[in-house]
Structures are given as C-alpha cells and as structure tokens.
Design a protein around this motif. Sequence first.
Motif: not given
Length: 151
Positions: A37, A39, A44-46
């Motif tokens: 995972r 960012r 700004g989303e994973w």
Amino acid sequence: MSINRVVISGNLTRDPEVRTTQSGMPVMSIGVAVNDRRRNSQTGEWEDHANYIDCTMFGNRAQNVSQYLSKGSKVTLEGKLRWSQWERDGQKRSKIEVIIDDIDFGGRGGGQSQNGNQMQGNSYGDASAYSAPQTPVVDTTSSVYDEDIPF
C-alpha cells in the motif's frame, strides 16, 4: 554472520508447475502476488500495488503440496532468497526468487483439501510427516542476570 530469511503472504498468480530434475527430485514453481500500500502523492488516496514473486520448493513435499494449490490460493510461506544469473540469446539475465522451506495455505488456521477434508496449519496430507515444529518451552521460574551472560 548473515541472515537470509523471508516470510511472505499473498495469492498464487498461476497454478503450480511441478517438474522433475534428472536425478528424479520434484521441483514446484509458483508465483505469489503480494500487495503493497502506497499513498498517491497527487490524490492523497491509498493505493494497492502488486509485487510478483517467483517461488520454488524442492523434494517430495513439493509434489504433495502442489495438489492443494491453484491459481488464486492464499498462501503464507517462509524461506530464503536466492539470486540466479544466466545468459540467453547473448543477454545476461538474473532474478531473485524465494526457496520455500515452509508453506501454509488456505489463509489463517488451515484450508480445504481436494476431497473436502478440513486441514489444519501445515497438514499436507500426512500430518505426522509434515507437522509444524513445536514451540520450545521456556522456563520462566529461573532468572538471568547480566553477570550470567558470557559476553
């Protein structure tokens, strides 16, 4: 001192391939996808990013284990990294793979065998031949002081 140990958990990217060496030893090859995972710096989303890892297991155990695995199967394996280099068509090639020492399939706590029997942990058919090593018992009644340690 060097340590070469790796533990990965993921899903098989293809069905196991079992071949036999000239000496008759079975060799199982699998690919495992492991998500990482990160960012996204713009949104700004994973996001999940897959890492694809080639893995190899040797011996009769490899042939037995291959019966219970198929593309998409969840596995957790432990082993060591091995780097290989060869030349093909005048080009030098190399790869890093995991040599499997121990494998657990079916997610946490066991999975299903082909005939529908529930399997626990590292049971690949004959549980007595492939059971996981026992955790050593630690004596918590005795104490160790710095003076007792020889280094």
